[in-house]
Design an enzyme around this catalytic site. Structure first.
Site, short mmCIF file in Angstrom:
data_model
loop_
_atom_site.label_atom_id
_atom_site.label_comp_id
_atom_site.label_asym_id
_atom_site.label_seq_id
_atom_site.Cartn_x
_atom_site.Cartn_y
_atom_site.Cartn_z
CG ASP A 9 36.92 -5.34 -5.41
OD1 ASP A 9 38.07 -5.51 -6.58
OD2 ASP A 9 36.88 -4.40 -5.28
CB SER A 10 41.69 -5.20 -4.86
OG SER A 10 41.15 -3.67 -5.87
CB CYS A 29 38.83 -7.12 -8.89
SG CYS A 29 40.88 -6.29 -8.51
CD GLU A 80 38.57 4.51 -3.39
OE1 GLU A 80 38.51 4.58 -2.15
OE2 GLU A 80 38.24 3.76 -3.47
CB CYS A 106 36.41 0.20 -13.51
SG CYS A 106 36.73 1.18 -11.60
CG HIS A 116 35.21 2.71 -7.44
ND1 HIS A 116 36.45 1.10 -8.45
CD2 HIS A 116 35.75 2.90 -6.57
CE1 HIS A 116 36.67 1.12 -6.25
NE2 HIS A 116 36.50 2.41 -5.61
#
Lengths: 300, 300
Positions: free
Chosen positions: B20-21, B83, B162, B210, B212
């Site tokens: 993943d990034s 990702c 985040e 996504c 997240h």
């Protein structure tokens, strides 16, 4: 017997619609009936206009929408296009037309092949037309752009099956009971000859990309060798069907009794019954002759 | 800790590579670790160059091939691109480049949504960029051309996660143990607001597009209502992974001990450890800092 409208049933009790240009799709119906003993199947074989391979794409689309409409009017909960030609030409338009889900035979076979291969070299046995269309190559490489696909034209296998089943209105009872009927020296030799281009290519997985071919799985497997996996679109399409019905909570319950119905557009019901019972692996008890009428109104 | 070369192990004992990034892909790693307790995972988070959404497609391809090469050199048996941005831009080239299979997160989520929806109206919650790219719409309509897709930009959800994880080098231990951490009045209100465009559209299935977002599954589900199914790409990608390893007979046996390794391109290992352990749901014990070098040689 008149066509039954089953739209009054709760969705999970409604039949699974299966459509093919002829009798080959009965290998798919058989796989469904074996895996899902409580599900009813409504099968339409457009035997009168078979084979579809010689038709234009527009004709195949029209025929598929006619058969699909017929099944939808009978109340099916899902439609399986058990025909490679119709899947390649008409799956998308059928999905856009009908409210019930429509699945074809190409994507499930392609997906299983991608998941199975370790050498990432896959052979596809199909009719010459299906091989030329590149439909399996596209479907496989959409899923894994790194897999090499080797198409192998094998229309002669269709002729073998059709010849074996066209031997009159009654099949040899030995054939009827024994699935390994096609393991004769002639068929084994033919299988070796037809699959010859696939050998020495590092192919470790072969897709049976024609609905007739599961009947020849044994000689094909023998010809390719024990290390090669044979992927049957019939089995894989059934697995996809199960997943959809499970997720949608539309599987028939364990208390449901399967009742299979078969419809053919040809007038020779006896011939359909004899060949069909052989392929389906059980006598076809309820067969009707139908006309697939003109397409009156279809949503875009 | 030096990067481990595990290529000497039998294939089934080799780790699953996950890339993943940043840290979001740890939701996928978590789903894999939960479903496959005997599998080892080698995770690479390119945290230094995160987020990829602001990069060119060419950059994302280069970064993905660098990370993939790094994992292949370590001996992974399969690569999961965990990702969405990298899947949309670089899955095909990665599949064409590496000998091991490479899967992404988009196709499995799309497939599950197609199988789940009864109304054939599907919502996709994703970053604004992913929604704009149309990647999920294409993937869903490739499978069923009759399904309507409603994209719903939700980058703000990434900010929520985040922010919650950036509150210092140590997370509140209550968060760490409790997956429902995001069910606060503020997040529940935000979820209602963000998903507002999806309500009243007849959508019965929503894809979390996504990596997240599985952390916010509870407030999203609450906002959409109990009749809407939430499809997590993390879970569905894991299901796809299991199917591939099962078919290839490359699952680790029940006697294998899972050993997870994590690599990050950022130098702040502590911050990666704290946020990563929260997302992974277990302490990340083995973390290394790596540089993803220049791409030297890649097959076409």
């Amino acid at each position: 017997m008149a066509a039954a409208d089953l739209g009054h049933l709760p969705v999970n009790r409604r039949p699974i619609g299966v459509f093919d240009s002829g009798i080959g799709g009965l290998t798919v119906a058989r796989a469904i009936a074996t895996a899902l003993p409580h599900e009813s199947i409504y099968y339409v074989g457009d035997t009168k206009r078979c084979p579809y391979g010689v038709r234009t794409q527009e004709e195949v689309r029209t025929f598929t929408l006619q058969a699909g409409s017929w099944l939808v009017e009978r109340g099916v909960k899902i439609i399986v296009i058990a025909c490679n030609t119709a899947t390649a030409s008409a799956l998308k338009v059928a999905q856009q037309t009908f409210d019930v889900p429509v699945i074809g035979v190409i994507a499930p076979g392609a997906r299983a092949a991608v998941h199975t291969t370790r050498t990432r070299r896959v052979g596809v046995l199909a009719t010459n037309l299906t091989v030329e269309s590149g439909a399996y190559t596209r479907a496989i490489q959409d899923l894994d752009a790194g897999v090499r696909v080797f198409g192998c034209p094998a229309s002669v296998f269709v002729d073998v099956v059709e010849d074996a089943l066209a031997s009159g209105d009654r099949l040899n009872q030995d054939w009827f009971d024994d699935r390994s009927v096609f393991m004769t020296p002639a068929v084994r030799g033919l299988a070796r000859q037809v699959t010859q281009p696939l050998r020495g290519q590092g192919v470790d997985t072969v897709v049976l990309g024609c609905t007739h071919f599961p009947l020849l799985a044994a000689p094909i497997h023998e010809a390719m060798g024990p290390d090669v996996r044979i992927v049957s679109s019939a089995e894989e399409t059934t697995a996809e069907l199960i997943e959809i019905l499970r997720r949608r909570e539309q599987l028939a319950g364990a208390d449901a009794l399967a009742r299979h119905r078969f419809a053919t557009t040809s007038e020779n019901i006896t011939s359909f019954a004899v060949a069909g019972s052989f392929i389906f692996g059980k006598p076809l008890r309820s067969i009707e002759h139908i006309e697939l009428g003109e397409l009156e109104e279809l949503r875009a």
